[in-house]
Design an enzyme around this catalytic site. Structure first.
Site, PDB file in Angstrom:
ATOM      1  N   MET A 284       0.980  -1.561   0.317  1.00  0.00           N
ATOM      2  CA  MET A 284      -0.193   0.023  -0.130  1.00  0.00           C
ATOM      3  C   MET A 284       0.816   1.294   0.175  1.00  0.00           C
ATOM      4  O   MET A 284       0.739   2.479   0.415  1.00  0.00           O
ATOM      5  CB  MET A 284      -0.658   0.120   0.732  1.00  0.00           C
ATOM      6  CG  MET A 284      -2.119  -1.130   1.050  1.00  0.00           C
ATOM      7  SD  MET A 284      -3.249  -0.772   2.275  1.00  0.00           S
ATOM      8  CE  MET A 284      -2.739  -0.729   3.337  1.00  0.00           C
TER       9      MET A 284
ATOM     10  N   ARG B  15       2.557   2.342   9.639  1.00  0.00           N
ATOM     11  CA  ARG B  15       1.390   3.265  10.159  1.00  0.00           C
ATOM     12  C   ARG B  15       2.494   2.757  12.425  1.00  0.00           C
ATOM     13  O   ARG B  15       2.169   3.871  12.937  1.00  0.00           O
ATOM     14  CB  ARG B  15       0.628   2.308  11.069  1.00  0.00           C
ATOM     15  CG  ARG B  15      -0.322   2.220   9.938  1.00  0.00           C
ATOM     16  CD  ARG B  15      -1.671   1.492  10.845  1.00  0.00           C
ATOM     17  NE  ARG B  15      -3.104   1.106   9.680  1.00  0.00           N
ATOM     18  CZ  ARG B  15      -2.929   0.486   8.714  1.00  0.00           C
ATOM     19  NH1 ARG B  15      -2.279  -0.484   8.689  1.00  0.00           N
ATOM     20  NH2 ARG B  15      -4.452   0.488   8.028  1.00  0.00           N
TER      21      ARG B  15
ATOM     22  N   HIS C 104       9.264  -3.624   3.737  1.00  0.00           N
ATOM     23  CA  HIS C 104       9.592  -2.734   2.526  1.00  0.00           C
ATOM     24  C   HIS C 104       9.993  -4.011   1.513  1.00  0.00           C
ATOM     25  O   HIS C 104       9.882  -4.932   0.508  1.00  0.00           O
ATOM     26  CB  HIS C 104       8.047  -2.354   1.720  1.00  0.00           C
ATOM     27  CG  HIS C 104       6.974  -1.955   1.884  1.00  0.00           C
ATOM     28  ND1 HIS C 104       6.741  -0.856   2.717  1.00  0.00           N
ATOM     29  CD2 HIS C 104       6.038  -2.852   2.341  1.00  0.00           C
ATOM     30  CE1 HIS C 104       6.130  -0.311   3.774  1.00  0.00           C
ATOM     31  NE2 HIS C 104       5.314  -1.725   3.108  1.00  0.00           N
TER      32      HIS C 104
ATOM     33  N   LYS D 199       4.778 -10.182   9.280  1.00  0.00           N
ATOM     34  CA  LYS D 199       4.352  -9.194  10.365  1.00  0.00           C
ATOM     35  C   LYS D 199       2.949  -9.482  10.457  1.00  0.00           C
ATOM     36  O   LYS D 199       2.717  -8.802  11.532  1.00  0.00           O
ATOM     37  CB  LYS D 199       4.697  -7.487  10.624  1.00  0.00           C
ATOM     38  CG  LYS D 199       4.435  -7.135  10.996  1.00  0.00           C
ATOM     39  CD  LYS D 199       4.851  -5.241  11.155  1.00  0.00           C
ATOM     40  CE  LYS D 199       3.543  -5.407  10.162  1.00  0.00           C
ATOM     41  NZ  LYS D 199       2.436  -4.388  10.295  1.00  0.00           N
TER      42      LYS D 199
ATOM     43  N   LEU E 256       6.764   3.378   1.038  1.00  0.00           N
ATOM     44  CA  LEU E 256       7.686   1.544   1.360  1.00  0.00           C
ATOM     45  C   LEU E 256       8.758   2.225   2.367  1.00  0.00           C
ATOM     46  O   LEU E 256       9.149   3.379   3.036  1.00  0.00           O
ATOM     47  CB  LEU E 256       8.554   1.783   0.395  1.00  0.00           C
ATOM     48  CG  LEU E 256       7.400   1.337  -1.222  1.00  0.00           C
ATOM     49  CD1 LEU E 256       7.783   0.868  -2.084  1.00  0.00           C
ATOM     50  CD2 LEU E 256       6.048   0.398  -0.285  1.00  0.00           C
TER      51      LEU E 256
HETATM   52  O1  PAF Z   1      -0.192  -5.937   2.996  1.00  0.00           O
HETATM   53  C1  PAF Z   1      -0.296  -4.434   2.782  1.00  0.00           C
HETATM   54  O2  PAF Z   1       0.137  -4.119   2.989  1.00  0.00           O
HETATM   55  C2  PAF Z   1      -1.958  -4.761   2.264  1.00  0.00           C
HETATM   56  O3  PAF Z   1      -2.566  -5.586   3.443  1.00  0.00           O
HETATM   57  C3  PAF Z   1      -1.874  -5.919   1.211  1.00  0.00           C
HETATM   58  C4  PAF Z   1      -1.503  -6.979   1.010  1.00  0.00           C
HETATM   59  C5  PAF Z   1      -0.577  -4.980  -0.206  1.00  0.00           C
HETATM   60  C6  PAF Z   1      -3.265  -5.635   0.502  1.00  0.00           C
HETATM   61  O4  PAF Z   1      -3.879  -4.446   0.261  1.00  0.00           O
END
Ligand code: PAF
Length: 283
Positions: free
Chosen positions: A27, A186, A34, A148, A30
């Site tokens: 989402m 977050r 990520h 996580k 990053l």
């Molecule tokens: O883990 C995330 O960032 C989200 O839940 C995902 C897997 C990209 C789905 O929107």
């Protein structure tokens, strides 16, 4: 890239060249966690696609969909440095042309209704829906998700198995800050004092782990103590639970693969974390 047709053309071309393709769904906003997913994907397939889409259907009506940090330019730069071959960042209307409310749903029963699913009704249905759509848009051979969000990983693995999707879903170890806090977009919601306190979630799980390994038998008592300790420190715990790894059910005495899972609020940040352990065989 934001349109589905050119994405498909690129994927088809790579496939014709015999390349395998790994997808890292994100989402955005990053962080090093990520980028570790991208790194793992690079080890598993020669072509790596990251998707970036803040999916409205996995947020509850009072959750942080609007506030969720959107940092496309910075994310693009990080992915390029990490060796990602293609960033797919579709628009809301290309993912949900009929509107999210009028789009086919994907429910993974059982697993979606417990723990984070019980605290966030509809969350995992939204995750399953968008991941199913992303899988169909990209058609990867492999998809990499962070451990996580281990419950999410299990939900997706179950969806892929139930719907016979020819995709290998791989979990990637949690990346932590030096003080133990699991990296999460977050974490940006934490103020200085909350940030100082936040690693205690992980340290509480480590204490539960040590008790389990030392043979303490009363799991509910350990869970209760951990919740009380977190609350005393200033967290608002949703849960601390000891579950079995394969399906998050209550462990039986013969289960050795366990996970200690927790979710707790600090201010407006809902933090989640987990530790997987293999118990010594009893008896
Ligand atoms: O883990 C995330 O960032 C989200 O839940 C995902 C897997 C990209 C789905 O929107």
């Amino acid at each position: 890239m934001s349109a589905i047709d050119p994405l498909r053309q690129q994927v088809a071309q790579w496939r014709q060249q015999g390349e395998r393709i790994a997808l890292v769904p994100t989402m955005g906003n990053l962080h090093a966690g990520h980028l570790a997913l991208v790194e793992q994907a690079r080890q598993l397939a020669p072509k790596v696609i990251a998707s970036l889409f803040v999916n409205p259907t996995q947020f509850g009506p009072h959750e942080d969909f609007s506030a969720y940090p959107r940092t496309l330019a910075a994310d693009q730069a990080k992915l390029a440095t990490a060796g990602c071959d293609l960033l797919f960042a579709p628009s809301l209307t290309s993912v949900y042309p009929q509107g999210a409310e009028h789009t086919t749903r994907v429910e993974v029963p059982g697993l979606s209704d417990i723990l984070c699913g019980a605290c966030r009704p509809g969350h995992f249905a939204g995750v399953a829906q968008v991941v199913c759509k992303l899988f169909n848009m990209v058609q990867p051979d492999i998809a990499v998700f962070g451990e996580k969000d281990r419950q999410q990983l299990l939900v997706i693995q179950r969806m892929v198995a139930d719907l016979n999707m020819p995709i290998t879903v791989v979990g990637s170890p949690t990346v932590r800050e030096a003080d133990g806090l699991a990296m999460s977009s977050r974490n940006a919601y934490l103020d200085t004092e909350q940030r100082r306190l936040a690693p205690q979630l992980y340290h509480t799980l480590c204490t539960v782990k040590a008790k389990l390994i030392s043979g303490e038998p009363d799991y509910p008592a350990m869970e209760h103590t951990a919740v009380q300790q977190l609350a005393a420190m200033g967290f608002r715990p949703d849960y601390v639970r000891i579950v079995r790894a394969q399906d998050y059910a209550d462990p039986t005495p013969s289960d050795t693969a366990l996970v200690i899972v927790a979710a707790a609020w600090l201010g407006r940040a809902r933090l989640i974390d987990n530790i997987a352990i293999t118990m010594p065989l009893r008896g």
